[in-house]
Write a protein that holds these residues in place. Structure first.
Motif, mmCIF file in Angstrom:
data_model
loop_
_atom_site.group_PDB
_atom_site.id
_atom_site.type_symbol
_atom_site.label_atom_id
_atom_site.label_comp_id
_atom_site.label_asym_id
_atom_site.label_seq_id
_atom_site.Cartn_x
_atom_site.Cartn_y
_atom_site.Cartn_z
ATOM 1 N N LEU A 1 124.114 3.937 -6.038
ATOM 2 C CA LEU A 1 125.019 5.058 -6.326
ATOM 3 C C LEU A 1 125.106 6.004 -5.200
ATOM 4 C CD1 LEU A 1 123.228 5.685 -9.600
ATOM 5 C CD2 LEU A 1 125.319 4.449 -9.552
ATOM 6 N N VAL A 2 126.262 6.318 -4.796
ATOM 7 C CA VAL A 2 126.589 7.304 -3.702
ATOM 8 C C VAL A 2 127.137 8.382 -4.542
ATOM 9 C CG1 VAL A 2 127.667 7.762 -1.497
ATOM 10 C CG2 VAL A 2 126.738 5.585 -2.155
ATOM 11 N N ILE A 3 126.454 9.599 -4.470
ATOM 12 C CA ILE A 3 126.855 10.762 -5.337
ATOM 13 C C ILE A 3 126.979 12.104 -4.636
ATOM 14 C CG2 ILE A 3 126.007 12.069 -7.453
ATOM 15 C CD1 ILE A 3 126.438 9.078 -8.103
ATOM 16 N N ASP A 4 128.316 12.507 -5.050
ATOM 17 C CA ASP A 4 128.344 13.819 -4.288
ATOM 18 C C ASP A 4 127.482 15.030 -5.375
ATOM 19 O OD1 ASP A 4 129.210 16.352 -3.662
ATOM 20 O OD2 ASP A 4 131.544 15.799 -4.068
ATOM 21 N N SER B 1 122.456 10.780 -2.479
ATOM 22 C CA SER B 1 123.130 11.835 -2.907
ATOM 23 C C SER B 1 123.012 13.007 -1.807
ATOM 24 C CB SER B 1 122.290 12.363 -4.012
ATOM 25 O OG SER B 1 120.806 12.641 -3.958
ATOM 26 N N GLY B 2 123.730 13.673 -2.208
ATOM 27 C CA GLY B 2 124.058 15.358 -1.096
ATOM 28 C C GLY B 2 124.961 15.807 -0.711
ATOM 29 N N ASP B 3 125.186 16.686 0.262
ATOM 30 C CA ASP B 3 126.529 17.477 0.536
ATOM 31 C C ASP B 3 126.861 17.390 1.807
ATOM 32 O OD1 ASP B 3 124.673 18.887 1.840
ATOM 33 O OD2 ASP B 3 123.972 20.299 -0.110
ATOM 34 N N LYS B 4 127.578 18.384 2.507
ATOM 35 C CA LYS B 4 127.940 18.249 4.117
ATOM 36 C C LYS B 4 126.752 18.477 4.734
ATOM 37 C CE LYS B 4 131.080 20.741 7.104
ATOM 38 N NZ LYS B 4 132.090 21.722 7.242
ATOM 39 N N GLY B 5 125.739 19.115 4.519
ATOM 40 C CA GLY B 5 124.564 19.239 5.310
ATOM 41 C C GLY B 5 123.639 18.053 5.261
ATOM 42 N N SER C 1 124.246 25.231 -3.137
ATOM 43 C CA SER C 1 124.495 23.981 -2.440
ATOM 44 C C SER C 1 125.569 24.168 -1.170
ATOM 45 C CB SER C 1 124.806 22.850 -3.420
ATOM 46 O OG SER C 1 123.807 22.621 -4.055
ATOM 47 N N ASP C 2 125.364 23.369 -0.256
ATOM 48 C CA ASP C 2 126.527 23.419 0.660
ATOM 49 C C ASP C 2 127.543 22.700 0.264
ATOM 50 O OD1 ASP C 2 127.731 23.413 3.067
ATOM 51 O OD2 ASP C 2 126.190 22.559 4.416
ATOM 52 N N GLU C 3 128.801 22.793 0.777
ATOM 53 C CA GLU C 3 130.197 22.387 0.286
ATOM 54 C C GLU C 3 129.998 20.749 0.297
ATOM 55 O OE1 GLU C 3 133.608 22.319 2.856
ATOM 56 O OE2 GLU C 3 132.334 23.656 4.192
ATOM 57 N N SER C 4 130.735 20.353 -0.525
ATOM 58 C CA SER C 4 130.748 18.559 -0.604
ATOM 59 C C SER C 4 131.414 17.722 0.369
ATOM 60 C CB SER C 4 131.561 18.401 -2.102
ATOM 61 O OG SER C 4 130.997 18.748 -2.980
ATOM 62 N N ASN C 5 130.965 16.698 0.754
ATOM 63 C CA ASN C 5 131.676 16.109 1.727
ATOM 64 C C ASN C 5 131.194 14.556 1.625
ATOM 65 O OD1 ASN C 5 132.823 14.785 3.910
ATOM 66 N ND2 ASN C 5 131.943 16.123 5.519
ATOM 67 N N ILE C 6 131.614 13.742 0.623
ATOM 68 C CA ILE C 6 131.310 12.699 0.347
ATOM 69 C C ILE C 6 131.161 11.666 1.519
ATOM 70 C CG2 ILE C 6 133.553 11.589 -0.397
ATOM 71 C CD1 ILE C 6 129.947 11.141 -2.270
ATOM 72 N N ALA C 7 132.001 11.848 2.580
ATOM 73 C CA ALA C 7 132.068 10.974 3.826
ATOM 74 C C ALA C 7 130.611 11.127 4.359
ATOM 75 C CB ALA C 7 133.170 11.430 4.902
ATOM 76 N N SER C 8 130.037 12.306 4.445
ATOM 77 C CA SER C 8 128.740 12.347 4.775
ATOM 78 C C SER C 8 127.922 11.240 4.168
ATOM 79 C CB SER C 8 127.948 13.705 4.833
ATOM 80 O OG SER C 8 128.904 14.677 5.442
ATOM 81 N N ARG D 1 128.408 21.434 -3.777
ATOM 82 C CA ARG D 1 128.742 22.781 -4.520
ATOM 83 C C ARG D 1 130.040 22.597 -5.337
ATOM 84 N NH1 ARG D 1 128.780 26.377 -0.335
ATOM 85 N NH2 ARG D 1 130.964 26.584 -0.208
ATOM 86 N N ASN D 2 131.003 21.617 -4.784
ATOM 87 C CA ASN D 2 132.091 21.281 -5.608
ATOM 88 C C ASN D 2 131.892 21.065 -7.061
ATOM 89 O OD1 ASN D 2 133.036 21.639 -2.861
ATOM 90 N ND2 ASN D 2 134.979 20.280 -3.169
ATOM 91 N N MET D 3 130.716 20.219 -7.172
ATOM 92 C CA MET D 3 130.443 19.847 -8.468
ATOM 93 C C MET D 3 129.894 20.980 -9.430
ATOM 94 S SD MET D 3 131.354 16.603 -8.747
ATOM 95 C CE MET D 3 131.616 15.118 -7.784
ATOM 96 N N THR D 4 129.893 21.924 -8.989
ATOM 97 C CA THR D 4 129.388 23.151 -10.125
ATOM 98 C C THR D 4 130.833 23.654 -10.828
ATOM 99 O OG1 THR D 4 129.881 24.883 -8.075
ATOM 100 C CG2 THR D 4 127.630 23.978 -8.569
#
Length: 257
Positions: A44-47, A88-92, A121-128, A50-53
């Motif tokens: 599972l690769v999860i965003d 899982s994670g965010d941009k950072g 949370s930091d902003e979302s960036n699924i590419a990370s 912060r976008n998910m709030t």
């Protein structure tokens, strides 16, 4: 082994495979045939940025929808005997959770999602997170991406192409809020900022917004279709089960066409 179909008995077949009920109905000895079922590694690769709030276009919580989707995918995988892991994670930052089995493990993964998606949370960036998988996960996986409605820009295209060369990919997108329908919307990219009402009342601006949103969605789906990556967009927890099973069916069709 999974049951496939029935055929007539041939001398030398194992009598333990005889289906006695089918034999009685048909009047001829019938043998059950089985196919080997290969177990899979599900990542599972999860965003969890912060976008998910925010909320979806149905007004549902994005976080709750993500948790439900991850839970459905994980449960299906575990019932099949597969191993489930998560990035899982965010941009950072990105966080890796090793492949394991068992419902206790899945519950821990869902708790991680729940506690990670917060306003701070930091902003979302699924590419990370996708880049993390490309660089660190060597074993072949079935990668299930759960993100919001991102733009399919060059950075995403590049990492998805590299990921696709090594792994199978399925993609679930949690829909963004419809800015034309809400009485007010908080922009989670800039906490505390509210989109002005006079913009939402401007029909020309809103029409342009709808066109751009539709074009972005079509572009995203078109790009993934070119790579034979099945995708579905989900707006609520209630849609999770049917959308996941439709995604799995589309993935199966893409593999054999």
């Amino acid at each position: 082994m999974d049951f496939d179909d029935l055929r007539e008995y041939i001398p030398g077949d194992d009598i333990k495979d005889i289906d006695w009920k089918a034999t009685a109905r048909s009047g001829a000895t019938r043998i059950r045939r089985y196919i080997a079922v290969r177990k899979h590694n599900i990542m599972l690769v999860i965003d969890t940025g912060r976008n998910m709030t925010a909320v979806t276009d149905s007004g549902s919580s994005k976080k709750d929808t993500v948790i439900m989707l991850a839970g459905v995918i994980g449960t299906v995988a575990l019932k099949h005997g597969d191993l489930v892991g998560m990035v899982s994670g965010d941009k950072g930052h990105s966080r890796y959770h090793p492949l394991k089995t068992g419902m206790t493990h899945l519950e821990r993964l869902l708790q991680v999602i729940d506690t990670s998606v917060v306003d701070e949370s930091d902003e979302s960036n699924i590419a990370s997170q996708l880049e993390y998988v490309v660089r660190n996960v060597r074993r072949k996986m079935i990668v299930v991406v759960i993100s919001d409605e991102i733009e399919f820009d060059e950075s995403v295209r590049s990492v998805v192409k590299r990921l696709r060369a090594q792994h199978e990919i399925l993609w679930l997108r949690v829909s963004d809020a419809d800015l034309t329908m809400r009485s007010f919307i908080a922009d989670v990219e800039q906490i505390g900022h509210i989109l002005p009402a006079f913009i939402r009342r401007n029909k020309t601006v809103m029409a342009a917004f709808r066109r751009e949103e539709a074009e972005n969605r079509q572009k995203f789906e078109r790009e993934l279709n070119r790579m034979a990556i099945a995708t579905e967009t989900v707006s609520s927890e209630e849609e999770a089960v049917p959308k996941v099973f439709r995604l799995l069916e589309r993935h199966r069709s893409a593999r054999y066409t």
